[in-house]
Design a protein around this motif. Structure first.
Motif, PDB file in Angstrom:
ATOM      1  N   ILE A 171      27.175  24.648 -11.218  1.00  0.00           N
ATOM      2  CA  ILE A 171      25.987  24.216 -10.458  1.00  0.00           C
ATOM      3  C   ILE A 171      24.707  24.741 -11.120  1.00  0.00           C
ATOM      4  O   ILE A 171      23.690  24.053 -11.145  1.00  0.00           O
ATOM      5  CB  ILE A 171      26.118  24.607  -8.972  1.00  0.00           C
ATOM      6  N   TRP A 200      27.770  30.003  -4.079  1.00  0.00           N
ATOM      7  CA  TRP A 200      28.766  30.851  -4.723  1.00  0.00           C
ATOM      8  C   TRP A 200      30.003  30.101  -5.198  1.00  0.00           C
ATOM      9  O   TRP A 200      30.806  30.643  -5.932  1.00  0.00           O
ATOM     10  CB  TRP A 200      29.221  31.968  -3.755  1.00  0.00           C
ATOM     11  N   ASN A 201      30.188  28.845  -4.769  1.00  0.00           N
ATOM     12  CA  ASN A 201      31.516  28.257  -4.975  1.00  0.00           C
ATOM     13  C   ASN A 201      31.783  27.781  -6.405  1.00  0.00           C
ATOM     14  O   ASN A 201      32.913  27.891  -6.873  1.00  0.00           O
ATOM     15  CB  ASN A 201      31.798  27.155  -3.941  1.00  0.00           C
ATOM     16  N   GLY A 250      23.542  23.790  -1.566  1.00  0.00           N
ATOM     17  CA  GLY A 250      24.054  24.696  -0.541  1.00  0.00           C
ATOM     18  C   GLY A 250      24.354  23.930   0.725  1.00  0.00           C
ATOM     19  O   GLY A 250      24.586  22.713   0.691  1.00  0.00           O
ATOM     20  N   SER A 251      24.325  24.632   1.830  1.00  0.00           N
ATOM     21  CA  SER A 251      24.699  24.011   3.099  1.00  0.00           C
ATOM     22  C   SER A 251      23.587  23.079   3.599  1.00  0.00           C
ATOM     23  O   SER A 251      22.415  23.236   3.246  1.00  0.00           O
ATOM     24  CB  SER A 251      24.959  25.104   4.129  1.00  0.00           C
ATOM     25  N   PHE A 307      17.956  22.503  -4.982  1.00  0.00           N
ATOM     26  CA  PHE A 307      18.756  23.350  -4.085  1.00  0.00           C
ATOM     27  C   PHE A 307      20.162  22.784  -3.923  1.00  0.00           C
ATOM     28  O   PHE A 307      20.331  21.594  -3.666  1.00  0.00           O
ATOM     29  CB  PHE A 307      18.081  23.399  -2.706  1.00  0.00           C
ATOM     30  N   VAL A 311      21.501  28.278  -6.161  1.00  0.00           N
ATOM     31  CA  VAL A 311      22.904  27.997  -6.485  1.00  0.00           C
ATOM     32  C   VAL A 311      23.817  28.682  -5.457  1.00  0.00           C
ATOM     33  O   VAL A 311      23.617  29.862  -5.159  1.00  0.00           O
ATOM     34  CB  VAL A 311      23.193  28.538  -7.914  1.00  0.00           C
ATOM     35  N   LYS A 324      15.997  23.596   5.933  1.00  0.00           N
ATOM     36  CA  LYS A 324      14.878  24.561   5.926  1.00  0.00           C
ATOM     37  C   LYS A 324      14.095  24.446   4.620  1.00  0.00           C
ATOM     38  O   LYS A 324      12.862  24.474   4.603  1.00  0.00           O
ATOM     39  CB  LYS A 324      15.414  25.985   6.074  1.00  0.00           C
ATOM     40  N   LYS A 374      18.478  31.093  -9.054  1.00  0.00           N
ATOM     41  CA  LYS A 374      18.871  32.127  -8.095  1.00  0.00           C
ATOM     42  C   LYS A 374      20.335  31.933  -7.725  1.00  0.00           C
ATOM     43  O   LYS A 374      20.683  31.133  -6.863  1.00  0.00           O
ATOM     44  CB  LYS A 374      18.031  32.087  -6.821  1.00  0.00           C
ATOM     45  N   PRO A 375      21.224  32.689  -8.403  1.00  0.00           N
ATOM     46  CA  PRO A 375      22.629  32.653  -7.985  1.00  0.00           C
ATOM     47  C   PRO A 375      22.762  33.348  -6.633  1.00  0.00           C
ATOM     48  O   PRO A 375      21.878  34.096  -6.210  1.00  0.00           O
ATOM     49  CB  PRO A 375      23.353  33.456  -9.065  1.00  0.00           C
ATOM     50  N   SER A 376      23.879  33.106  -5.967  1.00  0.00           N
ATOM     51  CA  SER A 376      24.054  33.725  -4.650  1.00  0.00           C
ATOM     52  C   SER A 376      24.603  35.139  -4.822  1.00  0.00           C
ATOM     53  O   SER A 376      25.227  35.457  -5.835  1.00  0.00           O
ATOM     54  CB  SER A 376      24.993  32.884  -3.790  1.00  0.00           C
ATOM     55  N   PRO A 377      24.397  36.005  -3.827  1.00  0.00           N
ATOM     56  CA  PRO A 377      24.845  37.393  -3.965  1.00  0.00           C
ATOM     57  C   PRO A 377      26.365  37.524  -4.043  1.00  0.00           C
ATOM     58  O   PRO A 377      26.871  38.514  -4.562  1.00  0.00           O
ATOM     59  CB  PRO A 377      24.324  38.074  -2.699  1.00  0.00           C
ATOM     60  N   VAL A 436      11.188  29.479  -2.749  1.00  0.00           N
ATOM     61  CA  VAL A 436      10.878  28.094  -2.365  1.00  0.00           C
ATOM     62  C   VAL A 436       9.422  27.978  -1.912  1.00  0.00           C
ATOM     63  O   VAL A 436       8.722  27.015  -2.233  1.00  0.00           O
ATOM     64  CB  VAL A 436      11.844  27.619  -1.244  1.00  0.00           C
ATOM     65  N   GLU A 453      21.295  19.084  -2.772  1.00  0.00           N
ATOM     66  CA  GLU A 453      22.724  18.747  -2.870  1.00  0.00           C
ATOM     67  C   GLU A 453      23.421  19.553  -1.784  1.00  0.00           C
ATOM     68  O   GLU A 453      23.535  20.778  -1.894  1.00  0.00           O
ATOM     69  CB  GLU A 453      23.274  19.138  -4.248  1.00  0.00           C
ATOM     70  N   PHE A 465      24.825  12.079  -9.670  1.00  0.00           N
ATOM     71  CA  PHE A 465      25.617  12.734  -8.625  1.00  0.00           C
ATOM     72  C   PHE A 465      24.696  13.145  -7.488  1.00  0.00           C
ATOM     73  O   PHE A 465      23.639  13.733  -7.722  1.00  0.00           O
ATOM     74  CB  PHE A 465      26.306  13.977  -9.210  1.00  0.00           C
TER      75      PHE A 465
HETATM   76  P1  NAD Z   1      24.207  28.427   1.742  1.00  0.00           P
HETATM   77  O1  NAD Z   1      23.382  27.280   2.160  1.00  0.00           O
HETATM   78  O2  NAD Z   1      24.428  29.528   2.707  1.00  0.00           O
HETATM   79  O3  NAD Z   1      23.589  29.119   0.437  1.00  0.00           O
HETATM   80  C1  NAD Z   1      23.364  28.389  -0.758  1.00  0.00           C
HETATM   81  C2  NAD Z   1      22.304  29.093  -1.563  1.00  0.00           C
HETATM   82  O4  NAD Z   1      21.057  28.971  -0.877  1.00  0.00           O
HETATM   83  C3  NAD Z   1      22.517  30.584  -1.752  1.00  0.00           C
HETATM   84  O5  NAD Z   1      22.055  30.945  -3.039  1.00  0.00           O
HETATM   85  C4  NAD Z   1      21.640  31.187  -0.665  1.00  0.00           C
HETATM   86  O6  NAD Z   1      21.248  32.518  -0.980  1.00  0.00           O
HETATM   87  C5  NAD Z   1      20.479  30.234  -0.637  1.00  0.00           C
HETATM   88  N1  NAD Z   1      19.776  30.096   0.632  1.00  0.00           N
HETATM   89  C6  NAD Z   1      20.289  30.139   1.904  1.00  0.00           C
HETATM   90  N2  NAD Z   1      19.317  29.890   2.810  1.00  0.00           N
HETATM   91  C7  NAD Z   1      18.169  29.677   2.109  1.00  0.00           C
HETATM   92  C8  NAD Z   1      16.823  29.336   2.489  1.00  0.00           C
HETATM   93  N3  NAD Z   1      16.455  29.196   3.765  1.00  0.00           N
HETATM   94  N4  NAD Z   1      15.907  29.165   1.499  1.00  0.00           N
HETATM   95  C9  NAD Z   1      16.268  29.282   0.205  1.00  0.00           C
HETATM   96  N5  NAD Z   1      17.509  29.606  -0.204  1.00  0.00           N
HETATM   97  C10 NAD Z   1      18.462  29.791   0.728  1.00  0.00           C
HETATM   98  O7  NAD Z   1      25.590  27.820   1.220  1.00  0.00           O
HETATM   99  P2  NAD Z   1      26.865  28.584   0.644  1.00  0.00           P
HETATM  100  O8  NAD Z   1      27.670  29.079   1.794  1.00  0.00           O
HETATM  101  O9  NAD Z   1      26.471  29.532  -0.434  1.00  0.00           O
HETATM  102  O10 NAD Z   1      27.612  27.357  -0.075  1.00  0.00           O
HETATM  103  C11 NAD Z   1      28.425  26.478   0.594  1.00  0.00           C
HETATM  104  C12 NAD Z   1      27.677  25.192   0.938  1.00  0.00           C
HETATM  105  O11 NAD Z   1      27.154  24.607  -0.254  1.00  0.00           O
HETATM  106  C13 NAD Z   1      28.586  24.149   1.530  1.00  0.00           C
HETATM  107  O12 NAD Z   1      27.963  23.516   2.633  1.00  0.00           O
HETATM  108  C14 NAD Z   1      28.758  23.140   0.409  1.00  0.00           C
HETATM  109  O13 NAD Z   1      29.084  21.850   0.797  1.00  0.00           O
HETATM  110  C15 NAD Z   1      27.460  23.210  -0.298  1.00  0.00           C
HETATM  111  N6  NAD Z   1      27.604  22.749  -1.680  1.00  0.00           N
HETATM  112  C16 NAD Z   1      27.067  21.538  -2.021  1.00  0.00           C
HETATM  113  C17 NAD Z   1      27.220  21.046  -3.309  1.00  0.00           C
HETATM  114  C18 NAD Z   1      26.650  19.719  -3.722  1.00  0.00           C
HETATM  115  O14 NAD Z   1      26.451  19.511  -4.907  1.00  0.00           O
HETATM  116  N7  NAD Z   1      26.355  18.815  -2.815  1.00  0.00           N
HETATM  117  C19 NAD Z   1      27.918  21.809  -4.257  1.00  0.00           C
HETATM  118  C20 NAD Z   1      28.477  23.019  -3.864  1.00  0.00           C
HETATM  119  C21 NAD Z   1      28.287  23.489  -2.573  1.00  0.00           C
END
Ligand code: NAD
Length: 425
Positions: free
Chosen positions: A96, A90-91, A166-167, A164, A88, A173, A114-117, A154, A188, A385
């Motif tokens: 989520i 942080w936003n 995140g970005s 998952f 998950v 990865k 796993k929430p983010s730090p 993972v 996502e 979604f």
């Molecule tokens: P991030 O990818 O840096 O981190 C997201 C989560 O993944 C965190 O919990 C982080 O600790 C974990 N993480 C990072 N690298 C990892 C790896 N290699 N293996 C496993 N876990 C890992 O993203 P962020 O900065 O926390 O969030 C912002 C991003 O999330 C933006 O790109 C945004 O668009 C995306 N996001 C997508 C959705 C969606 O539903 N599509 C929703 C919200 C945010």
């Protein structure tokens, strides 16, 4: 347990979370800066709405069905995927988490979240409510930590499924590891969505939803409508209305109910957003409002910003900024608008505003994204979604979101045998 039994426990969890909405909303605002009104609606209410959808679905879903096959009867059975990991960002931490926890519980799987730090605190309140609701011990674990922990989870051989959010960079990865190990995976990821204003739009009616979709969560939303496409025939008038609406947005303490723009999550995020603003200026876009840091002592604020005269190939129109920065892009006709919306590596969300819902729906059908709204901005729990292209793989929400936590088994039976079906046990 049967789906019905799981549904009852999930219903208790929803009631407990609703009774703690004040604490949850203020916790999330305090830790990551979302305006309090958004925390109530988008972080907490939306999360319980999603959980309630899965409460209902768990009680009704056909986990077993009998097929009258070519060679005889077959039971087609949906079984829990096993041990799932939910990662998950942080936003929107609680919402989520619920996109993963809801279907995992409904499916009968166990899950480690796993929430983010940066934003773990609401997950501790969630953990209390999970224990109080009577979810059996070990079914849900919550383990906050950073990317090293995420990567470890993972790759762990005891994990069957990864969900998952995140970005896109991190998602790639995660997908590579899951591909190597043939783990089930849902991704996502990022977005760069377009809001299209058609030439018959009533801008006064459209503005509240347009601004909500554009500046949601201080612009830190994967579904943010950060490209606003205006018809050349009404460009000056619509652009002015957008710029005025952004100028009028109250910026400040996110704990105030009327604040619309609070601080960003971190210093590094503010630097990133300010760098994008510099890129917009240096590539020739016009800064119509904002662009700097407001005069506020604490918090990582960036002024709500609008660029006009943006070309869709510019960096600010192609890359996800994740801050309160909008690009207004002019189009010549509807085909051009669709082409601009589609000219993106991403395909997560989109909106269209028109006096004619027919015209809006026609545009919606042509845009290559996973989620779309005509004349509004919505995420419907009963509808799937997720993203096209680099915005992800798989779907959350709807029965599709539950299916992502299920394995399908076919059991062929001797001719004439009539089995008693089990629902989710
Ligand atoms: P991030 O990818 O840096 O981190 C997201 C989560 O993944 C965190 O919990 C982080 O600790 C974990 N993480 C990072 N690298 C990892 C790896 N290699 N293996 C496993 N876990 C890992 O993203 P962020 O900065 O926390 O969030 C912002 C991003 O999330 C933006 O790109 C945004 O668009 C995306 N996001 C997508 C959705 C969606 O539903 N599509 C929703 C919200 C945010």
């Amino acid at each position: 347990m049967s789906g019905q039994e799981r549904s009852e426990i999930m219903g208790k969890l929803s009631t407990l979370l609703q009774s703690r909405q004040d604490e949850l909303a203020s916790t999330i605002t305090n830790e990551m800066g979302a305006p309090l009104a958004f925390s109530y609606m988008g972080q907490v209410f939306a999360a319980t709405m999603v959980l309630d959808y899965f409460v209902d679905l768990a009680s009704k879903f056909q986990f077993e069905e009998l097929r009258d096959g070519v060679m005889g009867p077959a039971v087609v059975r949906k079984e829990p995927v096993g041990v799932a990991v939910g990662i998950v960002p942080w936003n929107v931490p609680l919402y989520i988490s619920m996109l993963k926890l809801g279907p995992a519980l409904a499916s009968g799987s166990s899950i480690i979240l796993k929430p983010s730090p940066e934003a773990p605190h609401s997950s501790f309140l969630l953990a209390d409510a999970i224990a109080e609701a009577g979810v059996p011990e070990g079914v849900v674990s919550i383990l906050p930590g950073g990317r090293e922990l995420g990567a470890y989870m993972v790759s762990h051989p005891g994990v069957d499924k990864v969900s998952f959010t995140g970005s896109t960079a991190a998602g790639r990865k995660v997908a590579a590891v899951c591909g190597e190990q043939l783990k089930r995976v849902t991704l996502e990821l990022g977005g760069k969505s377009a809001a299209i204003l058609l030439d018959d739009v009533n801008i006064d009616e459209a503005l509240p939803n347009l601004m909500m979709g554009a500046m949601l969560n201080n612009g830190q939303a994967c579904v943010a409508q950060t490209r606003i496409l205006v018809p050349a025939s009404r460009s000056a008038e619509l652009t002015e209305a957008i710029v005025e609406a952004v100028k009028a947005m109250p910026v400040g303490d996110p704990a105030e109910m009327d604040t619309q723009i609070g601080p960003l999550i971190a210093d590094r995020q503010r630097t990133r957003v300010l760098d994008y603003i510099e890129a917009g200026k240096s590539q020739g876009a016009t800064l119509a409002t904002g662009g700097g840091r407001p005069d506020i002592d604490s918090g990582y604020f960036v002024e709500p910003t609008v660029f006009t005269g943006v070309d869709n190939t510019m960096k600010i129109a192609q890359e996800e900024i994740f801050g309160p920065v909008l690009s207004v892009i002019e189009y010549s006709d509807e085909n051009d608008a669709v082409a601009i919306a589609n000219n993106s590596d991403y395909g997560l969300s989109g909106t269209v505003f028109s006096a004619s819902v027919d015209r809006g729906l026609d545009v919606a059908r042509q845009v290559r994204t996973g989620t779309y709204t005509v004349n509004g901005f919505m995420l419907e729990p009963a509808a799937p979604f997720g993203g096209f292209k680099q915005s992800g793989i798989g779907r959350e929400l709807g029965p599709e979101g539950l299916n992502a936590f299920l394995e399908t088994k076919s059991i062929s039976l001797p001719g004439g045998y009539e089995p008693t079906l089990r629902q989710g046990g």
